[in-house]
Design a protein around this motif. Structure first.
Motif, PDB file in Angstrom:
ATOM      1  N   GLY A  26      65.253  14.478  57.987  1.00  0.00           N
ATOM      2  CA  GLY A  26      66.345  14.102  58.876  1.00  0.00           C
ATOM      3  C   GLY A  26      66.663  12.615  58.839  1.00  0.00           C
ATOM      4  O   GLY A  26      67.837  12.217  58.766  1.00  0.00           O
ATOM      5  N   SER A  60      70.765  20.675  64.571  1.00  0.00           N
ATOM      6  CA  SER A  60      70.707  21.876  63.742  1.00  0.00           C
ATOM      7  C   SER A  60      71.459  22.995  64.441  1.00  0.00           C
ATOM      8  O   SER A  60      71.573  23.019  65.661  1.00  0.00           O
ATOM      9  N   ASN A 108      72.396  13.708  64.138  1.00  0.00           N
ATOM     10  CA  ASN A 108      71.987  14.931  63.461  1.00  0.00           C
ATOM     11  C   ASN A 108      71.523  15.962  64.487  1.00  0.00           C
ATOM     12  O   ASN A 108      71.135  15.637  65.614  1.00  0.00           O
ATOM     13  N   TYR A 117      63.382  16.651  62.293  1.00  0.00           N
ATOM     14  CA  TYR A 117      63.892  17.483  61.202  1.00  0.00           C
ATOM     15  C   TYR A 117      63.297  17.004  59.877  1.00  0.00           C
ATOM     16  O   TYR A 117      63.258  15.794  59.609  1.00  0.00           O
ATOM     17  N   HIS A 172      71.233  22.164  58.961  1.00  0.00           N
ATOM     18  CA  HIS A 172      71.170  20.792  59.445  1.00  0.00           C
ATOM     19  C   HIS A 172      72.612  20.310  59.508  1.00  0.00           C
ATOM     20  O   HIS A 172      73.376  20.507  58.540  1.00  0.00           O
ATOM     21  N   THR A 227      69.313   9.639  65.474  1.00  0.00           N
ATOM     22  CA  THR A 227      68.403  10.529  64.759  1.00  0.00           C
ATOM     23  C   THR A 227      66.990  10.343  65.274  1.00  0.00           C
ATOM     24  O   THR A 227      66.605   9.240  65.665  1.00  0.00           O
TER      25      THR A 227
END
Length: 518
Positions: A371, A410, A408, A368, A278, A363
């Motif tokens: 997240g 990954s 955010n 996630y 992440h 976000t």
């Protein structure tokens, strides 16, 4: 208790366990909007391809390191530094009954290598930029031709993006029979078909996927006659569905909920540290984010160890660099690329002349695991060094938006080499450069070339060390942690994620799952 193994070994040994289970029901947090292994590199889509499609080069997925095995190719030879020759497995059929041929292999690779369909052009740049062509030698032999010496031939022929699809099936799927057009690839993503042990019987984008056993599969037969995968986005609803027996297995369980499930004797939990980071990414091309000192300050202000303890109960792994143990000799945690130093963050903010303007942090609400909670914690950490952050919660992907500042994301490990994680995302032809938020310098590009195409281990390590220094000093990304992802299931199901898969794969092939009958 009598154990009925739905395993290939038992089946092939003539065990009494030859009766195969009828149905498996799975509840997932997210479902893909389309399914095409060559087009996809998402965490959501990657869950599903291994059951329906197959690569030329196989792999022992029980091992984290790369142990190659025959796949749709029974053998291969590196003819020269730029040529790989593969012998195809005879007698393999697609799920519509057509044989798998050299023509299919050529189409599967060249639809990306020589892409005209826009989604494939992205995969050409970030995954297969060094491949030039496929040569059909004879009915059961192909050669893959590279532009430069290619040290990763086996790895590339094992990736999801090079899984084999049917030329005959795709051609004309959406348009004129016998004429291959880009619209056919779009149609294929909604009606996928491969050569694996399960065929897609039903696919409702973003909602449901149903597999049925493909009885014509060349290998060990699928253990379930039917597998139904349903999107259940809310965690509480997934857990309730499992407890009520509506599903047999669920995904994406955060650590703070594990004790609830582990206390139920009818259920059990499996998990692992996922080969995925992440990350926080910065839009280096947004004028407000152009100063490397600002981005470095934002990175230094994030206490990743506290995030791990608070959100993952210490089960996640906080990396010192963009590096995984699975990289073997290229695993270099000693680089210490990323650190927590709020005092230095404050100094850099002052030096950069930061005047208090808000940093927009994007976000999704639930894409996630943890997240949104991580984003909220980061907002507080930035506030502690004098930075105002404004959270924008939106399920839409904003990584390519010009006004995005930070968000955010990954960085999965698509294969165990820095090229397969850092490279796909941060190479000069990688996803971040393609989407416009990262513009590598000439120096960066030259160092990347030395790393990517050298066949000397010491030279690759030195070049990767140099890349990490450049990232440290002018950061477009901060890996937060490798999350500890958990799955819950009925106690009668014996399944667990395997270390040799890319993240989140739901492998329900023979030998990967067992059912206990009491």
């Amino acid at each position: 208790m009598r154990i009925k193994h739905v395993l290939a070994a038992a089946l092939m040994a003539g065990s009494a366990a030859t009766a195969q289970a009828q149905e498996l029901k799975v509840g997932v947090q997210n479902m893909a909007p389309w399914l095409d292994p060559g087009r996809d590199f998402s965490n959501v889509g990657s869950q599903f391809y291994v059951n329906t499609f197959e690569p030329l080069v196989g792999k022992d997925h029980t091992k984290a390191e790369s142990v190659w095995q025959p796949g749709l190719a029974t053998g291969w030879t590196i003819v020269s530094p730029t040529v790989m020759e593969l012998k195809l497995r005879e007698g393999v059929r697609f799920q519509n009954g057509d044989p798998v041929t050299a023509e299919d292999v050529a189409l599967s690779l060249e639809r990306i290598i020589k892409a005209t369909f826009p989604p494939y052009t992205v995969r050409q740049r970030d995954t297969l930029p060094n491949l030039a062509a496929v040569e059909i030698v004879d009915a059961w032999t192909v050669r893959v031709i590279a532009k430069k010496p290619e040290p990763l031939f086996e790895t590339l022929m094992n990736t999801q993006q090079t899984m084999i699809v049917s030329k005959r099936y795709i051609t004309g799927l959406a348009g004129k029979p016998g004429v291959l057009a880009d619209a056919d690839y779009e149609a294929f993503s909604l009606k996928p078909m491969g050569s694996g042990p399960y065929r897609v019987a039903e696919f409702v984008p973003n909602q449901r996927l149903v597999w049925e056993r493909f009885d014509g599969y060349w290998g060990a037969k699928a253990p379930f006659a039917r597998v139904t995968v349903t999107r259940i986005p809310e965690l509480s609803s997934r857990m309730t569905a499992l407890k009520n027996g509506e599903v047999d297995l669920i995904t994406n369980i955060p650590p703070d909920q594990l004790s609830v499930l582990e206390g139920d004797k009818a259920l059990k939990v499996e998990g692992m540290v996922t080969p995925l980071f992440h990350v926080v990414i910065f839009n280096t091309q947004n004028p407000k984010m152009a100063d490397a000192r600002l981005r470095r300050a934002l990175s230094l202000a994030i206490d990743r160890k506290t995030l791990n303890e608070a959100l993952w109960q210490g089960k996640a792994v906080v990396p010192a660099s963009h590096s995984y143990p699975q990289f073997g000799p290229l695993y270099m945690p000693e680089l210490n690329t990323f650190e927590y130093n709020p005092a230095e963050a404050k100094r850099l903010l002052k030096e950069a002349g930061y005047d208090g303007f808000p940093i927009r942090f994007d976000t999704a609400a639930a894409y996630y695991t943890n997240g949104l909670l991580a984003a909220q914690a980061i907002q507080e950490m930035w506030a502690a060094v004098g930075v105002k952050a404004e959270l924008k919660v939106d399920d839409r992907w904003t990584g390519g938006d010009a006004d995005m500042m930070a968000r955010n994301w990954s960085n999965p490990m698509y294969f165990p080499d820095p090229t397969g994680s850092f490279g796909i995302m941060w190479a000069p032809t990688g996803n971040s450069a393609t989407e416009g938020r990262f513009k590598p310098t000439a120096e960066y590009g030259a160092v990347w070339e030395r790393f990517r195409y050298s066949t000397d281990l010491a030279a690759r390590k030195q070049a990767y060390s140099e890349l990490m220094t450049l990232i440290r000093n002018d950061p477009p990304v901060l890996p937060l942690y490798q999350p500890y992802e958990s799955f819950a299931m009925r106690a009668s199901i014996a399944w667990k994620p395997l270390p040799g898969h890319i993240p989140y794969v739901l492998d329900f092939r023979a030998g990967r799952i067992a059912q206990v009958v009491r």
